[in-house]
Scaffold this active site. Sequence first.
Site, PDB file in Angstrom:
ATOM      1  N   ARG A 169       0.802  -1.424  -0.123  1.00 15.23           N
ATOM      2  CA  ARG A 169       0.317  -0.416  -0.041  1.00 15.23           C
ATOM      3  C   ARG A 169       0.284   1.357   0.304  1.00 15.23           C
ATOM      4  O   ARG A 169       0.306   2.250  -0.752  1.00 15.23           O
ATOM      5  CB  ARG A 169      -0.830   0.383   0.974  1.00 15.23           C
ATOM      6  CG  ARG A 169      -1.810  -1.143   1.078  1.00 15.23           C
ATOM      7  CD  ARG A 169      -2.825  -1.261   2.331  1.00 15.23           C
ATOM      8  NE  ARG A 169      -3.402  -0.118   3.147  1.00 15.23           N
ATOM      9  CZ  ARG A 169      -3.313   0.188   4.490  1.00 15.23           C
ATOM     10  NH1 ARG A 169      -2.339  -0.534   5.309  1.00 15.23           N
ATOM     11  NH2 ARG A 169      -3.915   1.179   4.845  1.00 15.23           N
ATOM     12  N   SER A 184      -5.972  -3.097   8.892  1.00 10.54           N
ATOM     13  CA  SER A 184      -4.326  -3.599   9.100  1.00 10.54           C
ATOM     14  C   SER A 184      -4.276  -3.686  10.437  1.00 10.54           C
ATOM     15  O   SER A 184      -3.270  -3.963  11.336  1.00 10.54           O
ATOM     16  CB  SER A 184      -3.771  -2.366   8.549  1.00 10.54           C
ATOM     17  OG  SER A 184      -2.226  -1.954   8.464  1.00 10.54           O
ATOM     18  N   LYS A 188      -4.224  -6.463  14.004  1.00 12.80           N
ATOM     19  CA  LYS A 188      -2.709  -7.030  14.764  1.00 12.80           C
ATOM     20  C   LYS A 188      -2.862  -7.019  16.277  1.00 12.80           C
ATOM     21  O   LYS A 188      -2.305  -7.695  17.070  1.00 12.80           O
ATOM     22  CB  LYS A 188      -1.824  -6.170  14.663  1.00 12.80           C
ATOM     23  CG  LYS A 188      -0.785  -5.838  13.138  1.00 12.80           C
ATOM     24  CD  LYS A 188       0.540  -4.970  13.058  1.00 12.80           C
ATOM     25  CE  LYS A 188       0.066  -3.628  13.103  1.00 12.80           C
ATOM     26  NZ  LYS A 188      -0.446  -2.818  11.567  1.00 12.80           N
TER      27      LYS A 188
END
Length: 424
Positions: A169, A184, A188
């Site tokens: 990206r 994103s 995580k």
Amino acid sequence: MNHTAVDVIRAKRDGGALSDEQIDWVVDAYTEGLVADEQMSALAMAILLNGMTARETARWTRAMVDSGERLHLDVGRPTVDKHSTGGVGDKITLPLAPLVAACGAAVPQLSGRGLGHTGGTLDKLESIPGWRARLSVDEVRAQLRSVGAVICATTEGLAPADRKLYALRDVTGTVEAIPLIASSIMSKKIAEGAEALVLDVKVGSGAFMKSEEQARALAAALVSIGVDHGLAVSALLTDMSTPLGRAVGNAVEVEESVDVLKGGGPQDVVDLTVALAREMLSRAGITADPAAVLASGEAYETWARMIRAQGGDPEAALPRGGHRHVVTAAADGYLTRQDAYAIGVAAWRLGAGRARKEDPVQAGAGILCLAKPGERLVEGQPLLELYTDTPEAIPAALATLADAHGVGDEPPPSTPLVIDTIRG
């Protein structure tokens, strides 16, 4: 059903919603190298242009979590984490993690490095002699049990699909896609294993989201994903038009964070640290008063234990760039504006940040804001102190700062630091 990358790209290109099966397949196939970078680039651009539904974004996040391992943090305390979307002078993780730990929670803060005008938490901490960012999963668990807080690099096995897609990206003009930003961040954090999460979504010139509308959309997407995955999650919208605190850089931000932990520091840093701590403790079901714990000195003691546990010396002198340059006020009046983005870029030019992820950073580079908006200035009064080990970088930093300040006859209207709170 057999899927192909081209079918998935076409579906999103034409404005359709991807099925759960299509999402699971394309994320897994890309992680395994069966979908090429150019194909995933095309899909990322289609997502940027046409968006994703809440269902698609939640499923995309789940697929990214499932691409790797999950940490199981059974450490005998409620676990709660915080994530900031990034800003200038945003050192809040440093005082916040030990403060929340001192109140009885466990804070597994897996952090990143800086890129561009926003600083990275690990870069700041690495200015402390001996401190190390890389810990094994067993070391993370042990430190959470013994200290209650850990700030370290993300382990390799967490959300590998995100690591691969994030790099793509960055070079294909698709960083701004809200579904991809949200998935994103959350992939995580979900893989990390905390039970609760508080998000600090920045808005303003020094933030990734420049408008409140954009920031609200991102906050809503993040909270929705968290709820879908069973997390107790909140998002605070906070102002990033002016740098947080007075220090922007690496070691200078550590110094300011230690001042806060010792009962001093700039009021905005203290206020935001306490506000985020209060929300984190609430989500973790803990009733302690973080303002009282901060004033007691217990949070500083936890900080010192956390730094020592990772090989650092909390008492060591911190580096400061060997070359100093002072920017002074051009006129009498009130400081009406201090542009966070310009100051962040100037600090980056001085060596505090990096243009590419493999670039080194200078621990001693940075900027001290000697005046803040609302303060009265006298012509010639010092406004900023610039520090660097590369004096040839100073002219470019000064050029960036040429229009960073406004001076007027009246003080600016005060704006709230915390704009809103969105809870799942």
